[in-house]
Structure formats: structure tokens, C-alpha cells
Write a protein that holds these residues in place. Structure first.
Motif, mmCIF file in Angstrom:
data_model
loop_
_atom_site.group_PDB
_atom_site.id
_atom_site.type_symbol
_atom_site.label_atom_id
_atom_site.label_comp_id
_atom_site.label_asym_id
_atom_site.label_seq_id
_atom_site.Cartn_x
_atom_site.Cartn_y
_atom_site.Cartn_z
ATOM 1 N N UNK A 54 0.749 -1.223 0.021
ATOM 2 C CA UNK A 54 -0.218 -0.165 -0.240
ATOM 3 C C UNK A 54 0.546 1.292 -0.274
ATOM 4 N N UNK A 55 0.652 2.035 -0.639
ATOM 5 C CA UNK A 55 0.954 3.586 -1.298
ATOM 6 C C UNK A 55 1.311 4.468 0.497
ATOM 7 N N UNK A 56 0.688 4.018 1.621
ATOM 8 C CA UNK A 56 0.384 3.982 2.794
ATOM 9 C C UNK A 56 1.358 4.273 3.830
ATOM 10 N N UNK A 57 2.460 2.900 3.752
ATOM 11 C CA UNK A 57 3.103 2.867 3.837
ATOM 12 C C UNK A 57 4.225 4.313 3.194
ATOM 13 N N UNK A 77 -6.775 4.831 -5.808
ATOM 14 C CA UNK A 77 -6.685 4.671 -7.943
ATOM 15 C C UNK A 77 -5.798 3.699 -7.376
ATOM 16 N N UNK A 78 -4.500 3.497 -6.668
ATOM 17 C CA UNK A 78 -3.434 2.374 -6.523
ATOM 18 C C UNK A 78 -3.662 0.947 -6.267
ATOM 19 N N UNK A 79 -4.704 1.310 -5.597
ATOM 20 C CA UNK A 79 -5.744 -0.436 -5.279
ATOM 21 C C UNK A 79 -6.228 -0.489 -6.072
ATOM 22 N N UNK A 80 -7.111 -0.289 -6.708
ATOM 23 C CA UNK A 80 -7.830 -0.856 -8.196
ATOM 24 C C UNK A 80 -6.521 -1.199 -8.952
ATOM 25 N N UNK A 81 -5.856 -0.135 -9.371
ATOM 26 C CA UNK A 81 -4.845 -0.732 -10.279
ATOM 27 C C UNK A 81 -4.209 -1.996 -10.035
ATOM 28 N N UNK A 82 -4.079 -2.448 -8.490
ATOM 29 C CA UNK A 82 -2.836 -3.587 -8.786
ATOM 30 C C UNK A 82 -4.489 -4.781 -8.530
#
Length: 115
Positions: A54-57, A77-82
Motif C-alpha cells: 500500500x502507498x500508505x506505507x 487508484x493504486x489499489x484499483x490498478x493492482x
């Protein structure tokens, strides 16, 4: 005797089988655990460890914290793409998927702080 053993199977009283592994399918001690981990011989479930980061990291980094962390829209968006990438790849290689679950654990002990 067999009735007693059946009643304690997978509990803290069971000194042979790991109760944590029995309940969750994972053990913090891993292969070093002193108790048995009864793994199924056949399963329709596939577990792929440590795939989603996660980009939260990234927001743990002091620079990112000063900027207010990662915006919610960017995280989604990052999660949806993944999700789309992994789903399409799995369907293409292995066939239809009934259910795809992605889990993340952002516990403090799992987040790496780079300074």
C-alpha cells in the motif's frame, strides 16, 4: 481418551497442535513453532503472501508526513490498478476466479520506516 483429545483439539490445552494456526491458518513462530501445523492436503484456496504494498506505507516517511501523507484518491487508484492487474493475470493464466480477496496489515510493527 479419544473423546477428551477431540474436545481439546485446536485449543490452548492441546500441546501437540498449534491453536493459533488452527484458528487463523498462520503462526507467528512459523517453522520454528514447537507445535504441529496441520496443513490441508487439498484446497481450492490459493494464498499469495506479500503481494500488495500500500502507498500508505510511504506516508511513514517524514517527508511524506510533512506533505500530509498520501491522498485518499491516490491510495484508491493504486489499489484499483493492482486489483485489476492481478485479477486479469490470474484469469488469463489459471481460469475463472470465484472470489479474490486482498488483505493488508498496516500494524506499526509491519511498516518499515526509512530515514
Amino acid at each position: 481418551m479419544a473423546e477428551f483429545l477431540a474436545s481439546i483439539f485446536g485449543t490452548e490445552k492441546d500441546r501437540v497442535n498449534c491453536p493459533f494456526y488452527f484458528k487463523t491458518g498462520a503462526c507467528t513462530h512459523g517453522d520454528r513453532c514447537s507445535r504441529q501445523h496441520n496443513r490441508p492436503t487439498y484446497s481450492q484456496t490459493v494464498l499469495l503472501n506479500h503481494m500488495y504494498r500500500s502507498p500508505i506505507n510511504l506516508s511513514v516517511n517524514p517527508e511524506m508526513q510533512q506533505q500530509g501523507g498520501v491522498p485518499e484518491a491516490q491510495i484508491q487508484s493504486h489499489f484499483d490498478d493492482f486489483f485489476e492487474d492481478i485479477y486479469v493475470e490470474m484469469v488469463d493464466k489459471y481460469g475463472p476466479i470465484e472470489e479474490l480477496n486482498i488483505c493488508e496489515n498496516l500494524g506499526d510493527h509491519l511498516v518499515v520506516i526509512s530515514v
